[in-house]
Design an enzyme around this catalytic site. Structure first.
Site, mmCIF file in Angstrom:
data_model
loop_
_atom_site.group_PDB
_atom_site.id
_atom_site.type_symbol
_atom_site.label_atom_id
_atom_site.label_comp_id
_atom_site.label_asym_id
_atom_site.label_seq_id
_atom_site.Cartn_x
_atom_site.Cartn_y
_atom_site.Cartn_z
ATOM 1 N N ASP A 13 104.681 -10.756 46.355
ATOM 2 C CA ASP A 13 104.091 -11.165 45.083
ATOM 3 C C ASP A 13 105.176 -11.111 44.013
ATOM 4 O OD1 ASP A 13 101.349 -11.731 43.722
ATOM 5 O OD2 ASP A 13 102.349 -10.321 42.376
ATOM 6 N N GLN A 14 105.038 -11.957 43.024
ATOM 7 C CA GLN A 14 106.038 -12.001 41.954
ATOM 8 C C GLN A 14 105.352 -11.963 40.592
ATOM 9 O OE1 GLN A 14 108.448 -15.680 40.879
ATOM 10 N NE2 GLN A 14 110.053 -14.454 41.847
#
Length: 202
Positions: free
Chosen positions: A71-72
């Site tokens: 995830d970013q």
């Protein structure tokens, strides 16, 4: 375990392309995860939690597997920069980011659904944006339409023209999947991508 399963818990075309560079066949699964940040949660904590949640979300589909979740979260001046989804939102994001440094926190999780072992890390990447005119912003968005990218820019494409400077240890992290850290995690699970073969089992 008689068969090696390698799984990407993401439908992102960018993460799929990155993972394919390791030249190990993998399956793709779509994790059903609420990506809302918790109150009082730091951006890197949000990213790490969601990477773990995504990997675990598909474990019942692959009970003997190594599952990659990622995830970013992008942040500027305490403001989380998510996916804009629309042109107008992307314009506002790039106007806000113009001339400033955005930190992209990319989290990675390698989850062993057989043992329950989870390795996680967060890789920061600093991106200094040029001073952008409204015309430049409009032209860029119309050409590349990065509406499903956090921060409204594809640095692996024309978005590189928006940037003045990059600072980080793994350029793949900025695109969405830290491959340097992933290869280390795989080694911890006795998987060497340089000597992997189809007969491998864990």
């Amino acid at each position: 375990m008689n068969e090696f399963h390698f799984v990407l818990a993401s439908t992102s075309v960018y993460r799929r392309e990155l993972l394919s560079r390791l030249q190990i066949p993998f399956s793709i699964a779509s994790p059903d995860v609420d990506e809302t940040a918790f109150s009082e949660e730091q951006p890197e904590e949000t990213a790490e939690r969601l990477a773990l949640y995504k990997a675990r979300a598909v474990k019942d589909q692959f009970q003997k597997a190594l599952i990659v979740g990622s995830d970013q979260v992008a942040v500027l001046e305490g403001v989380l920069l998510g996916k804009p989804h629309t042109h107008d939102n992307a314009v506002k994001q790039l106007q806000f980011m113009s001339g400033k440094t955005v930190v992209f926190h990319t989290a990675l999780c390698l989850y062993n659904s057989w043992s329950g072992n989870a390795q996680t890390t967060v890789v920061p990447y600093k991106v200094k944006f040029r001073n952008l005119t409204n015309t430049q912003i409009q032209n860029y968005l119309l050409k590349e339409q990065p509406y499903n990218c956090a921060g409204s820019a594809k640095t692996e494409g024309l978005g590189i023209a928006l940037i003045e400077n990059l600072e980080g240890n793994d350029p793949n992290a900025l695109i969405g999947l830290p491959l340097i850290q992933l290869t280390e995690m795989l080694l911890n699970e006795n998987v060497d991508v340089l000597s992997w073969n189809p007969a491998y089992s864990i």
